[in-house]
Design a protein around this motif. Structure first.
Motif, PDB file in Angstrom:
ATOM      1  N   ASP A  53    -108.074  34.135 -56.849  1.00 15.99           N
ATOM      2  CA  ASP A  53    -109.486  34.455 -56.634  1.00 15.99           C
ATOM      3  C   ASP A  53    -109.893  35.477 -57.684  1.00 15.99           C
ATOM      4  OD1 ASP A  53    -111.963  35.302 -55.828  1.00 15.99           O
ATOM      5  OD2 ASP A  53    -111.421  35.578 -53.721  1.00 15.99           O
ATOM      6  N   ARG A  54    -110.659  35.017 -58.680  1.00  8.60           N
ATOM      7  CA  ARG A  54    -110.967  35.896 -59.809  1.00  8.60           C
ATOM      8  C   ARG A  54    -111.895  37.041 -59.422  1.00  8.60           C
ATOM      9  NH1 ARG A  54    -111.891  32.601 -64.002  1.00  8.60           N
ATOM     10  NH2 ARG A  54    -111.336  30.745 -62.841  1.00  8.60           N
ATOM     11  N   SER A  55    -112.523  36.948 -58.248  1.00 13.07           N
ATOM     12  CA  SER A  55    -113.411  38.025 -57.813  1.00 13.07           C
ATOM     13  C   SER A  55    -112.681  39.083 -56.993  1.00 13.07           C
ATOM     14  CB  SER A  55    -114.553  37.445 -56.979  1.00 13.07           C
ATOM     15  OG  SER A  55    -114.054  36.865 -55.787  1.00 13.07           O
ATOM     16  N   ALA A  56    -111.405  38.864 -56.729  1.00 10.48           N
ATOM     17  CA  ALA A  56    -110.651  39.789 -55.880  1.00 10.48           C
ATOM     18  C   ALA A  56    -110.297  41.062 -56.634  1.00 10.48           C
ATOM     19  CB  ALA A  56    -109.381  39.117 -55.377  1.00 10.48           C
ATOM     20  N   ASN A 216    -112.232  18.648 -61.994  1.00 12.72           N
ATOM     21  CA  ASN A 216    -112.158  18.339 -60.564  1.00 12.72           C
ATOM     22  C   ASN A 216    -110.709  18.491 -60.081  1.00 12.72           C
ATOM     23  OD1 ASN A 216    -115.011  17.303 -60.401  1.00 12.72           O
ATOM     24  ND2 ASN A 216    -114.162  15.839 -61.864  1.00 12.72           N
ATOM     25  N   ARG A 217    -110.432  19.659 -59.497  1.00 13.50           N
ATOM     26  CA  ARG A 217    -109.062  19.948 -59.066  1.00 13.50           C
ATOM     27  C   ARG A 217    -109.072  20.646 -57.709  1.00 13.50           C
ATOM     28  NH1 ARG A 217    -104.774  19.955 -63.692  1.00 13.50           N
ATOM     29  NH2 ARG A 217    -105.902  18.698 -65.188  1.00 13.50           N
ATOM     30  N   GLY A 218    -108.289  20.106 -56.817  1.00 14.55           N
ATOM     31  CA  GLY A 218    -108.159  20.714 -55.495  1.00 14.55           C
ATOM     32  C   GLY A 218    -106.698  21.002 -55.199  1.00 14.55           C
ATOM     33  N   TYR A 219    -106.421  22.173 -54.668  1.00 13.24           N
ATOM     34  CA  TYR A 219    -105.046  22.602 -54.372  1.00 13.24           C
ATOM     35  C   TYR A 219    -104.891  22.693 -52.863  1.00 13.24           C
ATOM     36  CZ  TYR A 219    -100.609  24.954 -55.418  1.00 13.24           C
ATOM     37  OH  TYR A 219     -99.280  25.271 -55.554  1.00 13.24           O
ATOM     38  N   LEU A 220    -104.034  21.840 -52.310  1.00 14.70           N
ATOM     39  CA  LEU A 220    -103.785  21.856 -50.868  1.00 14.70           C
ATOM     40  C   LEU A 220    -102.900  23.048 -50.532  1.00 14.70           C
ATOM     41  CD1 LEU A 220    -104.177  20.461 -48.159  1.00 14.70           C
ATOM     42  CD2 LEU A 220    -102.183  19.044 -48.668  1.00 14.70           C
ATOM     43  N   MET A 247    -113.395  23.293 -62.145  1.00 17.85           N
ATOM     44  CA  MET A 247    -114.580  23.903 -62.748  1.00 17.85           C
ATOM     45  C   MET A 247    -115.871  23.352 -62.157  1.00 17.85           C
ATOM     46  SD  MET A 247    -113.234  24.079 -66.694  1.00 17.85           S
ATOM     47  CE  MET A 247    -114.540  25.192 -67.201  1.00 17.85           C
ATOM     48  N   ASN A 248    -115.765  22.332 -61.289  1.00 12.60           N
ATOM     49  CA  ASN A 248    -116.930  21.763 -60.615  1.00 12.60           C
ATOM     50  C   ASN A 248    -116.844  22.029 -59.122  1.00 12.60           C
ATOM     51  OD1 ASN A 248    -117.836  20.640 -63.041  1.00 12.60           O
ATOM     52  ND2 ASN A 248    -116.795  18.676 -62.651  1.00 12.60           N
ATOM     53  N   GLY A 278    -113.439  28.182 -56.943  1.00  9.16           N
ATOM     54  CA  GLY A 278    -112.663  29.360 -56.565  1.00  9.16           C
ATOM     55  C   GLY A 278    -112.617  29.637 -55.084  1.00  9.16           C
ATOM     56  N   GLN A 279    -113.290  28.828 -54.273  1.00  8.05           N
ATOM     57  CA  GLN A 279    -113.336  29.073 -52.837  1.00  8.05           C
ATOM     58  C   GLN A 279    -112.380  28.147 -52.093  1.00  8.05           C
ATOM     59  OE1 GLN A 279    -115.189  31.727 -51.558  1.00  8.05           O
ATOM     60  NE2 GLN A 279    -115.246  32.059 -53.772  1.00  8.05           N
ATOM     61  N   MET A 280    -112.079  28.502 -50.833  1.00  9.14           N
ATOM     62  CA  MET A 280    -111.207  27.704 -50.000  1.00  9.14           C
ATOM     63  C   MET A 280    -111.954  27.215 -48.777  1.00  9.14           C
ATOM     64  SD  MET A 280    -107.367  28.509 -48.611  1.00  9.14           S
ATOM     65  CE  MET A 280    -107.865  29.659 -47.329  1.00  9.14           C
ATOM     66  N   GLY A 281    -111.770  25.952 -48.440  1.00  9.74           N
ATOM     67  CA  GLY A 281    -112.396  25.383 -47.262  1.00  9.74           C
ATOM     68  C   GLY A 281    -111.355  24.862 -46.291  1.00  9.74           C
TER      69      GLY A 281
END
Length: 641
Positions: A53-56, A216-220, A247-248, A278-281
């Motif tokens: 998280d680059r804002s952390a 388009n990249r998602g990390y489980l 990046m999207n 950068g967010q997690m859902g």
């Protein structure tokens, strides 16, 4: 401002832990904490591709010593034939002689090194010669720096986001050299992983010449679901955590799941609102149990926004056991196992959380067993060798802490362990979770006899048809004692007492394998020596039936059932009546007890405690008396006329 944490290791692997304020204490006594002395943001931004998280605001870690190189890396995905142009990271300390690094994916070979000067704050470093990547290959990308100066704060230099651990952003190293060479030894360059240290991910970011493969990249990150004791085609809710590291925005993704080596199934998921960069859902799916038998169900994110996901091979696995479990009964029992130490100043504060859990579960009709191991953090006068052998199977691979607690040895995916801080268990949530659970084993009796200081306990019960694995069924039996005065409990006032402390293991600490007869019944006889210094009226026998706690898959370690009986009594309070039992009479409404008596309890026929004092005048009626004498317990009826 966040705290920084020492990364201590002089071993061949890195031992890491983070200080969590008053929430928990780490196991390694040489770990220290110190405040960061510089603004961590310094007005800059972190650009490029990364996992953290680059804002952390970062946590910083070190090895507790200066004049040694420390380095941190992320594992770059396959970005094709491309070029690395910049490496960015935050720093808490300036360093005039540092290095930008690109290593082979295994960390054994240095492919690029460039001297640089690190400034306190955000650093966005341009490579003098852009590094050319090859299609189909991955690379460790990061930086190396020395812990400069002599102040405590100078030892903390590697940045972590303190959020979610991602395997591809956990590589760290230390040694006399900043990077590996052909002559490297574990002393000159030692590479390891921070997995299990709960530091989150390394704050390193990479700028590429061509970002087309990073859109388009998602990390489980994790999967939380229970496929144990499921019937075929039964749908089980499963919550998945997905981090957008592309990046999207993520507007859709394809989830795949596979039971063992069976057919791979796909579920298309529309994400509304879109998952920001950068967010997690978190997303919940109803997954049908599609294969009878036992094994592992594999989850992965195959596509993101309709495009193949570079992390489709990044699986998260959960165990399954699917079949006919119609014989299972609603859960009746729960066990809470806690880890503590007199040197843990935060442990007494956790008592209220434990009490809330126990009270809520008992009010819901569950029978609650409780054990408090003095292990897993520091040892004290109540630590047992058996507890020391047992605790490691509750914790993550690296490190332990106190206060920590487990409910029914239930696996917690986000912790990667069977434990979390006692405050992490919501009493309402976990009571509902346990009440909705099933159990396939019942302990029906704990018969006991005590003779010349030797306890013989006979544990018997039934394992219900098709509701257990006959090759993976174990019994653990422990004698515990309550109300033991503390000697020097940190964080507590005078008069603090320890509860549910293990005194005697009648089985191996990890349990004895349990043999079940053809009709499902089992019966085990165990013996152990009781010490005269133990207060028998405060002792209990706790019996636990469980799968092997040593098996690699932590999610398979949940307890089948647990029961607790007072020392000298069975589950139904059957009396133990060896020779020389005290003789009880009643005259004119007063009790008279002839023989050795340490204490007694008198109950009316409704089970209510009437008195513990022979000076109490009793009303006519029938009573039950329990007499405690030399670790023996005697029960009989008393009629007052």
């Amino acid at each position: 401002m966040k705290q920084t944490t020492t990364l201590w290791s002089l071993l061949l692997t890195l031992l890491m832990a983070v200080t969590m304020g008053t929430a928990q204490e780490t196991v390694t006594p040489r770990l220290q904490a110190a405040p960061a002395g510089t603004s961590l943001r310094a007005g800059g931004t972190l650009t490029g591709f990364g996992y953290a998280d680059r804002s952390a605001e970062p946590d910083y870690v070190g090895v507790g010593a200066t004049n040694i190189y420390l380095s941190a890396y992320i594992l770059l995905p396959d970005v094709g034939a491309n070029k690395i142009e910049k490496i960015s990271f935050p720093a808490v300390k300036a360093d005039k002689v540092a290095y930008l690094l690109v290593l082979s994916a295994d960390g054994k070979k240095t492919l690029y090194n460039q001297k640089c000067e690190i400034a306190a704050g955000v650093n966005e470093m341009t490579l003098t010669t852009p590094f050319a990547t090859e299609a189909g290959k991955r690379y460790l990308v990061g930086f190396a720096t020395k812990a400069v100066g002599s102040n405590e704060g100078d030892k903390f230099v590697l940045p972590f986001d303190g959020k979610i651990e991602m395997d591809d952003a956990l590589t760290v190293a230390y040694g006399k050299d900043p990077f590996p060479t052909d002559k490297s030894t574990p002393e000159t360059f030692n590479l390891g992983s921070a997995k299990g240290a709960k530091l989150g991910s390394v704050l390193v970011f990479v700028t590429l010449q061509d970002n087309s493969k990073l859109q388009n990249r998602g990390y489980l990150v994790s999967a939380d679901g229970n496929f144990m004791m499921a019937t075929k085609d039964e749908k089980r809710p499963t919550k998945l955590s997905l981090r957008n590291i592309g990046m999207n925005e993520i507007t859709s993704f394809d989830l795949t799941y596979q039971f063992g080596a069976g057919e791979v199934k796909t579920i298309a998921q529309t994400v509304t609102p879109a998952l920001a960069v950068g967010q997690m859902g978190e997303y919940t799916f109803e997954i049908p149990a599609e294969a009878e038998g036992m094994g592992t169900v594999h989850f992965a994110i195959a596509k993101v926004n309709g495009q193949k996901n570079a992390y489709a091979d990044n699986r998260v696995d959960l165990p399954y056991k699917v079949g006919d479990f119609s014989a299972m009964i609603d859960r009746e029992t729960v066990i809470l196992e806690r880890f503590t130490s007199e040197k843990c100043g935060n442990c007494p504060g956790a008592d209220r959380y434990v009490k809330a859990d126990i009270d809520k579960m008992k009010a819901a009709g569950l029978r609650v067993s409780y054990i408090m191991y003095h292990s897993g953090y520091f040892s004290d006068f109540l630590t047992m060798p058996e507890s020391e052998k047992l605790y490691r199977y509750f914790y993550p691979d690296k490190g332990s802490y106190a206060p920590a607690m487990s409910i029914n040895r239930t696996y917690l995916p986000k912790e990667g362990a069977l434990v979390q801080h006692a405050a992490g268990y919501n009493p309402n949530e976990w009571t509902t979770k346990m009440k909705n659970d099933k159990q396939g084993v019942k302990i029906e009796r704990i018969d006991q006899t005590i003779s010349d200081g030797t306890l013989e306990a006979v544990v018997s019960g039934v394992a219900l048809k098709n509701c257990f694995d006959p090759e993976d069924l174990y019994l653990t039996v422990i004698v515990t004692e309550d109300n033991i005065p503390a000697r020097s409990q940190s964080g507590a006032g005078k008069g603090y007492k320890h509860q549910a402390v293990p005194r005697l293991f009648l089985t191996a600490p990890t349990g004895n394998k349990l043999k079940v007869e053809a009709d499902g019944k089992f019966k085990v006889t165990l013996r152990g020596t009781l010490r005269p210094t133990w207060v028998g009226s405060q002792c209990h026998v706790v019996a636990i039936v469980h799968p092997s706690i040593t098996q690699p898959n932590r999610a398979n370690r949940a307890v089948h059932t647990a029961e607790t009986a007072p020392l000298g009594f069975g589950l139904a309070n059957e009396p133990v009546a060896p020779a020389q039992a005290p003789i009880v009479t009643a005259e004119n409404g007063y009790l008279s007890i002839l023989g050795r008596v340490d204490a007694f309890e008198l109950y009316d026929m409704s089970g209510a405690l009437v008195t513990t004092n022979v000076g109490t005048r009793l009303l006519p009626g029938t009573y039950i008396i329990r007499i405690f004498s030399d670790l023996r317990v005697y029960t009989s009826k008393v009629i007052v006329r």
